[in-house]
Design a protein around this motif. Structure first.
Motif, PDB file in Angstrom:
ATOM      1  N   GLY A 138       2.605 -15.818  -4.083  1.00 37.20           N
ATOM      2  CA  GLY A 138       2.714 -17.088  -3.227  1.00 37.20           C
ATOM      3  C   GLY A 138       3.618 -16.951  -2.084  1.00 37.20           C
ATOM      4  O   GLY A 138       3.492 -17.554  -0.964  1.00 37.20           O
ATOM      5  N   ASP A 139       4.584 -16.040  -2.029  1.00 42.92           N
ATOM      6  CA  ASP A 139       5.374 -15.915  -0.740  1.00 42.92           C
ATOM      7  C   ASP A 139       4.850 -15.228   0.204  1.00 42.92           C
ATOM      8  O   ASP A 139       5.330 -14.727   1.424  1.00 42.92           O
ATOM      9  N   GLY A 140       3.763 -14.463  -0.002  1.00 44.39           N
ATOM     10  CA  GLY A 140       2.888 -13.704   1.129  1.00 44.39           C
ATOM     11  C   GLY A 140       3.304 -12.187   0.964  1.00 44.39           C
ATOM     12  O   GLY A 140       2.923 -11.446   1.831  1.00 44.39           O
ATOM     13  N   LEU A 141       4.552 -12.142   0.282  1.00 47.51           N
ATOM     14  CA  LEU A 141       5.302 -10.475   0.346  1.00 47.51           C
ATOM     15  C   LEU A 141       4.879  -9.601  -0.618  1.00 47.51           C
ATOM     16  O   LEU A 141       4.915  -8.406  -0.553  1.00 47.51           O
ATOM     17  N   HIS A 142       5.282 -10.169  -1.834  1.00 50.92           N
ATOM     18  CA  HIS A 142       5.385  -9.332  -2.997  1.00 50.92           C
ATOM     19  C   HIS A 142       3.996  -9.286  -3.707  1.00 50.92           C
ATOM     20  O   HIS A 142       3.188 -10.327  -3.972  1.00 50.92           O
ATOM     21  N   PRO A 143       3.628  -8.341  -4.422  1.00 49.31           N
ATOM     22  CA  PRO A 143       2.444  -8.276  -5.134  1.00 49.31           C
ATOM     23  C   PRO A 143       2.570  -9.072  -6.484  1.00 49.31           C
ATOM     24  O   PRO A 143       3.473  -9.420  -6.911  1.00 49.31           O
ATOM     25  N   THR A 144       1.193  -9.485  -6.948  1.00 43.79           N
ATOM     26  CA  THR A 144       1.137 -10.170  -8.055  1.00 43.79           C
ATOM     27  C   THR A 144       1.190  -9.004  -9.145  1.00 43.79           C
ATOM     28  O   THR A 144       1.306  -7.661  -8.776  1.00 43.79           O
ATOM     29  N   GLU A 145       1.147  -9.466 -10.215  1.00 44.47           N
ATOM     30  CA  GLU A 145       1.041  -8.182 -11.431  1.00 44.47           C
ATOM     31  C   GLU A 145      -0.042  -7.607 -11.421  1.00 44.47           C
ATOM     32  O   GLU A 145      -0.038  -6.397 -11.577  1.00 44.47           O
TER      33      GLU A 145
END
Length: 230
Positions: free
Chosen positions: A204-211
Motif C-alpha cells: 500500500g505504500d507503493g514502495l515495498h513488495p507484498t508477500e
C-alpha cells in the motif's frame, strides 16, 4: 553443512518489509527463507531499514576489517538513495530539491563496494530495484501530511516518481554489466506482470513488495545463486 556462504547487504527490500494496515512488518522468515531451502548456501542477512549505499559501504568495510570472507555478497541499495525529502518539497516546491544521494555519488559508492569486496576475494552480486507503484506512493506521501498541490507542482506527474527511481535501477544494471558481475534482475520479473497482477505485487505504500512480490524476489535470487554455483 552448506557448501557456500553469502552475506546480504541491503535495505528494507531484502529485509522482506511489507506495508499493511498502516504498519511495517517483515516476511523474510516466512516467505523468503523457505524458498532458499536446499540451496546449500548459508545466508547472513545484514539488511537494514532505511539504509543507503553509503551506510551499506560502512557495513561492508566493517565486515572486511573483521576478516569475514563469504563466497558471495549481495549488494542491494538504491531505493532510499533516490528518495526525496517530501515534507520539504511540500513546504517549498520551487526549491531545487535533490535526492538523498545524487546519482553520480550513488554509482561511485557502489563501485567502491564492489572494489572492496573483490579485493577481499568475495564475489559481489548486484540486484535491480523492484519498481515502485507511483500512484500508491504518491497517495502515501500525501497521507503523511504533504500538500498535494505542492507535491504535484514539483513532480509534474506522479509517474515522475517511477521514472526517477528507474534511473538508479538502470545504473545498477549498467554497473553489473560493465563489471561483469552476477546480476539478479528482479525488476524485469515484476514488470512482466501486466495489469492488475502487478498492483498485487506492491504494498500500500507503493514502495515495498507484498508477500506475493517477495516470492518473486526470492525466486530470482535463488535462480541466480544456483546459476553461479554451476
Amino acid at each position: 553443512m552448506p557448501e557456500k556462504t553469502a552475506i546480504i547487504f541491503g535495505d528494507s527490500i531484502m529485509k522482506g518489509t511489507v506495508y499493511e494496515g498502516g504498519r511495517y512488518r517483515s516476511c523474510y522468515t516466512e516467505v523468503f527463507l523457505p524458498q532458499m531451502e536446499g540451496l546449500d548456501i548459508a545466508l547472513d542477512n545484514r539488511s537494514r531499514f532505511g539504509y543507503t549505499a553509503e551506510r551499506g559501504l560502512g557495513l561492508i568495510k566493517k565486515a572486511i576489517a573483521a576478516g569475514e570472507k563469504p563466497d558471495y555478497a549481495l549488494v542491494e541499495y538504491g531505493g532510499n538513495d533516490c528518495n526525496f525529502d517530501w515534507p520539504a518539497i511540500g513546504r517549498d516546491p520551487d526549491y531545487p530539491h535533490q535526492p538523498v544521494t545524487a546519482l553520480a555519488d550513488f554509482e561511485a559508492t557502489m563501485r567502491e563496494c564492489i572494489g572492496l569486496l573483490r579485493g577481499a576475494g568475495i564475489t559481489p552480486v548486484l540486484m535491480s530495484l523492484p519498481p515502485v507503484d507511483s500512484d500508491k506512493y504518491y497517495e502515501y506521501i500525501i497521507s503523511k501530511g504533504v500538500d498535494r498541490c505542492s507535491l504535484l507542482k514539483f513532480l509534474g506527474s506522479p509517474l515522475s516518481i517511477y521514472r526517477y527511481q528507474e534511473l538508479y535501477s538502470v545504473a545498477i544494471s549498467k554497473l553489473a554489466r560493465s563489471e561483469e558481475l552476477p546480476f539478479v534482475d528482479v525488476r524485469s520479473a515484476f514488470l512482466e506482470c501486466i495489469g492488475s497482477p502487478f498492483s498485487q505485487l506492491i504494498s500500500g505504500d507503493g514502495l515495498h513488495p507484498t508477500e506475493k512480490g517477495y516470492e518473486i524476489v526470492a525466486r530470482c535470487f535463488r535462480e541466480r545463486l544456483e546459476s553461479i554455483k554451476e
